[in-house]
Write an enzyme that holds these catalytic residues in place. Structure first.
Site, PDB file in Angstrom:
ATOM      1  N   GLY A   1     -50.231   1.786  49.802  1.00  0.00           N
ATOM      2  CA  GLY A   1     -49.746   2.951  50.540  1.00  0.00           C
ATOM      3  C   GLY A   1     -50.651   4.147  50.337  1.00  0.00           C
ATOM      4  O   GLY A   1     -50.192   5.292  50.264  1.00  0.00           O
TER       5      GLY A   1
ATOM      6  N   ASP B   1     -52.693   0.310  53.660  1.00  0.00           N
ATOM      7  CA  ASP B   1     -51.662   1.065  54.369  1.00  0.00           C
ATOM      8  C   ASP B   1     -51.500   0.459  55.755  1.00  0.00           C
ATOM      9  O   ASP B   1     -52.215  -0.483  56.112  1.00  0.00           O
ATOM     10  CB  ASP B   1     -52.002   2.557  54.447  1.00  0.00           C
TER      11      ASP B   1
ATOM     12  N   ARG C   1     -48.739   5.728  44.359  1.00  0.00           N
ATOM     13  CA  ARG C   1     -48.626   7.190  44.276  1.00  0.00           C
ATOM     14  C   ARG C   1     -47.726   7.688  45.408  1.00  0.00           C
ATOM     15  O   ARG C   1     -48.031   7.506  46.584  1.00  0.00           O
ATOM     16  CB  ARG C   1     -50.013   7.823  44.356  1.00  0.00           C
TER      17      ARG C   1
ATOM     18  N   HIS D   1     -40.980   7.495  45.958  1.00  0.00           N
ATOM     19  CA  HIS D   1     -40.317   8.785  46.148  1.00  0.00           C
ATOM     20  C   HIS D   1     -39.432   8.803  47.395  1.00  0.00           C
ATOM     21  O   HIS D   1     -38.392   9.459  47.414  1.00  0.00           O
ATOM     22  CB  HIS D   1     -41.399   9.871  46.248  1.00  0.00           C
TER      23      HIS D   1
END
Length: 426
Positions: free
Chosen positions: A258, A281, A323, A327
């Site tokens: 990603g 990605d 990273r 989230h």
């Protein structure tokens, strides 16, 4: 007789403010001001003055709340409405810098009635110090409104939060009830407000103006102190990969899962010539990305590969960077991402996770904890995700596969995000 709490707070506020003021004077920096030409941010360095700055903010907030009393500060107020109107109608750019404009003329330019223009602006003046009224019936800039007038990025940030997030908050509890809190990114308050079954990132593909605004906001947030890629580039012991490599070649392979357009991968490759980087990605994200990388030698060690991180991983590597990946995802979807890595993991392979590690309450300064709690609610509203504490991260990896071992988890000094090193013990 001991001093009351409010007197104690006033004394400590004065002491900490004096430290900040002395620093500004010694370094010939401007003092904070709401005036139009006032500074827009604090450019302070050094642990002592930063601590004093944070203390003064926290103590002032407590004193303000105590002097108001709970019967006042518990009253709901339309605190975001005036800023939402200022953003939607682009009011700041219509007020002349170092000049003034009548409410009547401003209303005409904004397409609002004079009454509504006046009420929105006056609320913003007294609650947010956005604009000022130098004489009755006329509007001029404050430092904050001038920033909005002159900085398109700040207008993007305000627009994203006030026109996209703010109205979605009111729909979030309804979404929790309607969708039974199932953690899917397309069953949120944001979805109910926008009347779509698409997750935000899918919706943006057909709404380019919103996509551009979101990208601008995320770039601004990411580059804030403690959130830039420097935290990962400088905060992880990359040279340790040489001693524990699982690769058959002398150059350890690191896959940036990603990894977007490869900015972070290139920075790591530049700082560590011993590493080879592969950025993965979606096809639309990496198309043309390599050609747009700066023409530096490290570019030759950065390659790109189309890959959906929910699909089985095809590339065995020494380490996998994740990273800001987890989230945006609930635990059930984060587990899917982790399990998709398993087919290519070799014993000793590492996952290097760069993301928020939320501390328990009371560890951060008040301002930082308030920001953390804001982000936690934003993640709920936009994509059914949340800010994970240390125990949440450990539970996540155990649920995905007990062969994941969290070896280290820390937040580098000065950073707002942490680094987790997870070893595959399969």
């Amino acid at each position: 007789m001991a001093s009351s709490r409010i007197v104690e707070l006033a004394t400590r506020i004065s002491e900490n403010t004096a430290i900040v003021d002395a620093y500004l004077r010694e370094n010939q920096l401007p003092s904070p001001s709401f005036d139009e030409d006032g500074p827009v941010d604090f450019a302070i360095q050094g642990e002592e003055v930063k601590k004093a700055h944070e203390e003064a903010i926290a103590l002032s907030w407590e004193l303000h709340r105590l002097l108001l009393g709970p019967s006042h500060f518990l009253r709901p107020v339309p605190n975001g409405l005036s800023l939402q109107a200022i953003s939607k109608h682009d009011i700041a750019t219509k007020v002349p810098v170092h000049g003034k404009i009548s409410y009547a003329a401003l209303a005409q330019q904004c397409g609002l009635s004079e009454i509504n223009t006046r009420r929105f602006v006056r609320y913003a003046i007294v609650h947010h110090r956005v604009f000022c009224e130098p004489q009755p019936g006329y509007v001029a800039h404050s430092a904050a409104s001038r920033l909005l007038a002159e900085d398109p990025v700040m207008r993007d940030v305000l627009s994203h939060y006030l026109e996209e997030c703010f109205p979605s908050f009111a729909m979030t509890l309804r979404a929790i009830d309607q969708f039974q809190d199932n953690g899917e990114p397309n069953q949120t308050g944001w979805n109910l407000y926008h009347e779509t079954q698409d997750a935000p990132w899918d919706y943006y593909e057909t709404h380019p103006a919103m996509a551009r605004r979101f990208a601008s906001t995320m770039a601004y947030e990411t580059e804030r102190e403690g959130r830039s890629s420097n935290v990962l580039v400088e905060g992880y012991a990359w040279t340790s990969l040489l001693a524990e490599t699982t690769a058959t070649t002398t150059s350890p392979l690191v896959v940036d899962v990603g990894g977007s357009r490869g900015k972070t991968a290139l920075e790591i490759a530049h700082a560590h010539p011993e590493l080879t980087l592969l950025v993965q990605d979606l096809p639309s994200m990496i198309e043309g990305a390599r050609d747009q990388l700066p023409a530096i030698p490290a570019r030759e060690r950065v390659q790109f590969m189309a890959h959906d991180f929910f699909a089985p991983q095809l590339v065995p590597a020494d380490a996998y960077i994740l990273r800001h990946v987890f989230h945006n995802w609930s635990d059930r979807n984060a587990v899917r991402i982790l399990r998709a890595l398993v087919p290519s993991l070799q014993p000793g392979a590492r996952l290097i996770v760069n993301d928020y590690i939320a501390p328990v309450p009371g560890v951060l300064s008040l301002a930082k904890e308030q920001r953390l709690r804001e982000m936690d609610l934003i993640m709920l509203t936009l994509c059914n995700a949340y800010e994970r504490e240390e125990q949440d991260w450990k539970r996540l990896f155990q649920e995905a596969d007990p062969r994941f071992h969290v070896r280290t988890m820390s937040v580098p000094k000065g950073a707002t995000e942490g680094i987790l090193e997870v070893i595959w013990e399969g």
